[in-house]
Structure formats: C-alpha cells, structure tokens
Design a protein around this motif. Structure first.
Motif, PDB file in Angstrom:
ATOM      1  N   GLU A  21       4.070  10.475  -6.515  1.00  0.00           N
ATOM      2  CA  GLU A  21       5.096  10.906  -7.471  1.00  0.00           C
ATOM      3  C   GLU A  21       4.478  11.196  -8.836  1.00  0.00           C
ATOM      4  O   GLU A  21       4.861  12.143  -9.517  1.00  0.00           O
ATOM      5  CB  GLU A  21       6.184   9.837  -7.596  1.00  0.00           C
ATOM      6  CG  GLU A  21       7.348  10.246  -8.449  1.00  0.00           C
ATOM      7  CD  GLU A  21       8.059  11.503  -7.949  1.00  0.00           C
ATOM      8  OE1 GLU A  21       8.523  12.291  -8.795  1.00  0.00           O
ATOM      9  OE2 GLU A  21       8.133  11.713  -6.726  1.00  0.00           O
ATOM     10  N   LEU A  22       3.509  10.390  -9.224  1.00  0.00           N
ATOM     11  CA  LEU A  22       2.817  10.610 -10.492  1.00  0.00           C
ATOM     12  C   LEU A  22       2.097  11.954 -10.486  1.00  0.00           C
ATOM     13  O   LEU A  22       2.204  12.733 -11.443  1.00  0.00           O
ATOM     14  CB  LEU A  22       1.827   9.469 -10.732  1.00  0.00           C
ATOM     15  CG  LEU A  22       1.206   9.345 -12.103  1.00  0.00           C
ATOM     16  CD1 LEU A  22       2.281   9.040 -13.137  1.00  0.00           C
ATOM     17  CD2 LEU A  22       0.161   8.239 -12.088  1.00  0.00           C
ATOM     18  N   VAL A  23       1.392  12.261  -9.407  1.00  0.00           N
ATOM     19  CA  VAL A  23       0.678  13.543  -9.292  1.00  0.00           C
ATOM     20  C   VAL A  23       1.675  14.696  -9.268  1.00  0.00           C
ATOM     21  O   VAL A  23       1.481  15.716  -9.935  1.00  0.00           O
ATOM     22  CB  VAL A  23      -0.228  13.554  -8.040  1.00  0.00           C
ATOM     23  CG1 VAL A  23      -0.740  14.949  -7.739  1.00  0.00           C
ATOM     24  CG2 VAL A  23      -1.385  12.596  -8.222  1.00  0.00           C
ATOM     25  N   ARG A  24       2.761  14.532  -8.515  1.00  0.00           N
ATOM     26  CA  ARG A  24       3.780  15.578  -8.428  1.00  0.00           C
ATOM     27  C   ARG A  24       4.375  15.867  -9.819  1.00  0.00           C
ATOM     28  O   ARG A  24       4.514  17.023 -10.213  1.00  0.00           O
ATOM     29  CB  ARG A  24       4.880  15.167  -7.452  1.00  0.00           C
ATOM     30  CG  ARG A  24       5.909  16.261  -7.225  1.00  0.00           C
ATOM     31  CD  ARG A  24       6.970  15.854  -6.211  1.00  0.00           C
ATOM     32  NE  ARG A  24       6.329  15.545  -4.936  1.00  0.00           N
ATOM     33  CZ  ARG A  24       6.635  14.494  -4.178  1.00  0.00           C
ATOM     34  NH1 ARG A  24       7.575  13.658  -4.543  1.00  0.00           N
ATOM     35  NH2 ARG A  24       6.008  14.288  -3.041  1.00  0.00           N
ATOM     36  N   SER A  25       4.691  14.806 -10.552  1.00  0.00           N
ATOM     37  CA  SER A  25       5.255  14.982 -11.897  1.00  0.00           C
ATOM     38  C   SER A  25       4.259  15.664 -12.826  1.00  0.00           C
ATOM     39  O   SER A  25       4.622  16.549 -13.609  1.00  0.00           O
ATOM     40  CB  SER A  25       5.647  13.633 -12.486  1.00  0.00           C
ATOM     41  OG  SER A  25       6.652  13.032 -11.738  1.00  0.00           O
ATOM     42  N   TYR A  26       2.991  15.268 -12.723  1.00  0.00           N
ATOM     43  CA  TYR A  26       1.958  15.878 -13.556  1.00  0.00           C
ATOM     44  C   TYR A  26       1.834  17.363 -13.247  1.00  0.00           C
ATOM     45  O   TYR A  26       1.758  18.199 -14.163  1.00  0.00           O
ATOM     46  CB  TYR A  26       0.615  15.168 -13.319  1.00  0.00           C
ATOM     47  CG  TYR A  26      -0.541  15.893 -13.960  1.00  0.00           C
ATOM     48  CD1 TYR A  26      -0.752  15.839 -15.331  1.00  0.00           C
ATOM     49  CD2 TYR A  26      -1.411  16.664 -13.195  1.00  0.00           C
ATOM     50  CE1 TYR A  26      -1.801  16.517 -15.922  1.00  0.00           C
ATOM     51  CE2 TYR A  26      -2.463  17.342 -13.772  1.00  0.00           C
ATOM     52  CZ  TYR A  26      -2.653  17.264 -15.127  1.00  0.00           C
ATOM     53  OH  TYR A  26      -3.693  17.942 -15.715  1.00  0.00           O
ATOM     54  N   LEU A  27       1.820  17.713 -11.963  1.00  0.00           N
ATOM     55  CA  LEU A  27       1.678  19.123 -11.593  1.00  0.00           C
ATOM     56  C   LEU A  27       2.890  19.943 -12.024  1.00  0.00           C
ATOM     57  O   LEU A  27       2.740  21.088 -12.464  1.00  0.00           O
ATOM     58  CB  LEU A  27       1.450  19.256 -10.089  1.00  0.00           C
ATOM     59  CG  LEU A  27       0.098  18.741  -9.585  1.00  0.00           C
ATOM     60  CD1 LEU A  27       0.038  18.791  -8.063  1.00  0.00           C
ATOM     61  CD2 LEU A  27      -1.056  19.507 -10.201  1.00  0.00           C
ATOM     62  N   GLU A  28       4.086  19.373 -11.924  1.00  0.00           N
ATOM     63  CA  GLU A  28       5.280  20.080 -12.389  1.00  0.00           C
ATOM     64  C   GLU A  28       5.220  20.313 -13.897  1.00  0.00           C
ATOM     65  O   GLU A  28       5.543  21.404 -14.377  1.00  0.00           O
ATOM     66  CB  GLU A  28       6.544  19.288 -12.032  1.00  0.00           C
ATOM     67  CG  GLU A  28       6.920  19.370 -10.579  1.00  0.00           C
ATOM     68  CD  GLU A  28       8.125  18.500 -10.238  1.00  0.00           C
ATOM     69  OE1 GLU A  28       8.794  17.984 -11.156  1.00  0.00           O
ATOM     70  OE2 GLU A  28       8.395  18.329  -9.038  1.00  0.00           O
ATOM     71  N   PHE A  59       0.827  -1.206   0.000  1.00  0.00           N
ATOM     72  CA  PHE A  59       0.000   0.000   0.000  1.00  0.00           C
ATOM     73  C   PHE A  59       0.863   1.258   0.000  1.00  0.00           C
ATOM     74  O   PHE A  59       0.609   2.199  -0.742  1.00  0.00           O
ATOM     75  CB  PHE A  59      -0.937  -0.008   1.213  1.00  0.00           C
ATOM     76  CG  PHE A  59      -1.791   1.219   1.313  1.00  0.00           C
ATOM     77  CD1 PHE A  59      -2.899   1.368   0.502  1.00  0.00           C
ATOM     78  CD2 PHE A  59      -1.475   2.229   2.212  1.00  0.00           C
ATOM     79  CE1 PHE A  59      -3.692   2.507   0.586  1.00  0.00           C
ATOM     80  CE2 PHE A  59      -2.261   3.372   2.299  1.00  0.00           C
ATOM     81  CZ  PHE A  59      -3.371   3.503   1.493  1.00  0.00           C
ATOM     82  N   ASP A  60       1.903   1.258   0.857  1.00  0.00           N
ATOM     83  CA  ASP A  60       2.799   2.422   0.918  1.00  0.00           C
ATOM     84  C   ASP A  60       3.500   2.656  -0.420  1.00  0.00           C
ATOM     85  O   ASP A  60       3.635   3.798  -0.860  1.00  0.00           O
ATOM     86  CB  ASP A  60       3.841   2.249   2.029  1.00  0.00           C
ATOM     87  CG  ASP A  60       3.255   2.467   3.414  1.00  0.00           C
ATOM     88  OD1 ASP A  60       2.177   3.091   3.508  1.00  0.00           O
ATOM     89  OD2 ASP A  60       3.874   2.007   4.390  1.00  0.00           O
ATOM     90  N   LYS A  61       3.945   1.593  -1.045  1.00  0.00           N
ATOM     91  CA  LYS A  61       4.613   1.728  -2.349  1.00  0.00           C
ATOM     92  C   LYS A  61       3.658   2.263  -3.406  1.00  0.00           C
ATOM     93  O   LYS A  61       4.013   3.120  -4.208  1.00  0.00           O
ATOM     94  CB  LYS A  61       5.206   0.394  -2.797  1.00  0.00           C
ATOM     95  CG  LYS A  61       6.452   0.008  -2.047  1.00  0.00           C
ATOM     96  CD  LYS A  61       7.026  -1.283  -2.578  1.00  0.00           C
ATOM     97  CE  LYS A  61       8.298  -1.659  -1.820  1.00  0.00           C
ATOM     98  NZ  LYS A  61       8.872  -2.916  -2.310  1.00  0.00           N
ATOM     99  N   ALA A  62       2.423   1.750  -3.398  1.00  0.00           N
ATOM    100  CA  ALA A  62       1.423   2.224  -4.360  1.00  0.00           C
ATOM    101  C   ALA A  62       1.105   3.693  -4.113  1.00  0.00           C
ATOM    102  O   ALA A  62       0.969   4.481  -5.053  1.00  0.00           O
ATOM    103  CB  ALA A  62       0.155   1.378  -4.274  1.00  0.00           C
ATOM    104  N   LEU A  63       1.006   4.061  -2.845  1.00  0.00           N
ATOM    105  CA  LEU A  63       0.718   5.450  -2.491  1.00  0.00           C
ATOM    106  C   LEU A  63       1.870   6.372  -2.893  1.00  0.00           C
ATOM    107  O   LEU A  63       1.640   7.460  -3.430  1.00  0.00           O
ATOM    108  CB  LEU A  63       0.442   5.547  -0.988  1.00  0.00           C
ATOM    109  CG  LEU A  63      -0.346   6.752  -0.500  1.00  0.00           C
ATOM    110  CD1 LEU A  63      -1.694   6.827  -1.198  1.00  0.00           C
ATOM    111  CD2 LEU A  63      -0.539   6.657   0.999  1.00  0.00           C
ATOM    112  N   ASP A  64       3.105   5.925  -2.639  1.00  0.00           N
ATOM    113  CA  ASP A  64       4.273   6.708  -3.066  1.00  0.00           C
ATOM    114  C   ASP A  64       4.293   6.893  -4.581  1.00  0.00           C
ATOM    115  O   ASP A  64       4.599   7.978  -5.083  1.00  0.00           O
ATOM    116  CB  ASP A  64       5.572   6.030  -2.614  1.00  0.00           C
ATOM    117  CG  ASP A  64       5.785   6.116  -1.115  1.00  0.00           C
ATOM    118  OD1 ASP A  64       5.116   6.959  -0.469  1.00  0.00           O
ATOM    119  OD2 ASP A  64       6.616   5.344  -0.598  1.00  0.00           O
TER     120      ASP A  64
END
Length: 99
Positions: free
Chosen positions: A57-64, A48-53
């Motif tokens: 990261e996917l959201v962070r990359s998209y926002l950047e 779960f933690d890995k999936a959440l991480d």
C-alpha cells in the motif's frame, strides 16, 4: 576559564552518554528476555502478510502521488509553452493600420 568550562561540559556529556548506554542495555536485555516468551503469541505468517500488505500500500500510494505530480508538471509545462507561443504570436502580429 574556557578550558575548565569545556572540560566540565565534556565530563557531563560523557556521564550522560554512559547513562544512556546503560538504559539502552537494560531495555534490550529486557526485550530479549521476553522475546522467547512472546514467540508463541505472535502469528508470524499473519504478521508477515500484514507487513507485506502495508509495504504494498505504501508503494502504491507513492506511485500514485508520483503519477499525479508528473501529470501536474507536464500540464504546467504545456500551459507555459502554449502561453509563451501565443504571446509571441500576439506581439509579432503587424500593427493595425490607422487609415
């Protein structure tokens, strides 16, 4: 002539579809059979933690990427309008006298 060809292709498609459905059923049956056995091998909190991480990261990359795209669009628009007004000023300047 065409109806025979259509009927034959429809029959082949139906056979393929039935075979594909059977393969899917076998796959999921085997997967579900092995799932309880693998339950002890899977560390659910860690997964779960890995999936959440990964999602974070996917959201962070998209926002950047969105931020950079927006900045580039704004810079392009600013340059366009600056050039537009500079060109208008240049073309509206009175002609130099030939004295």
């Amino acid at each position: 002539m065409f109806s025979t060809y259509f009927d034959e292709s429809q029959k082949q498609f139906n056979n393929w579809q039935a075979q594909f459905t059977e393969w899917q059923k076998k796959f999921f049956d085997a997967w579900l059979q092995n799932l309880p056995n693998a339950q002890g091998q899977i560390n659910l909190p860690e997964a779960f933690d890995k999936a959440l991480d990964f999602q974070q990261e996917l959201v962070r990359s998209y926002l950047e990427a969105q931020e950079k795209t927006t900045r580039l669009m704004l810079d392009s628009q600013k340059k366009f309008w600056d050039d537009y007004f500079a060109a208008l000023r240049k073309n509206s300047a009175p002609p130099a006298s030939n004295n």
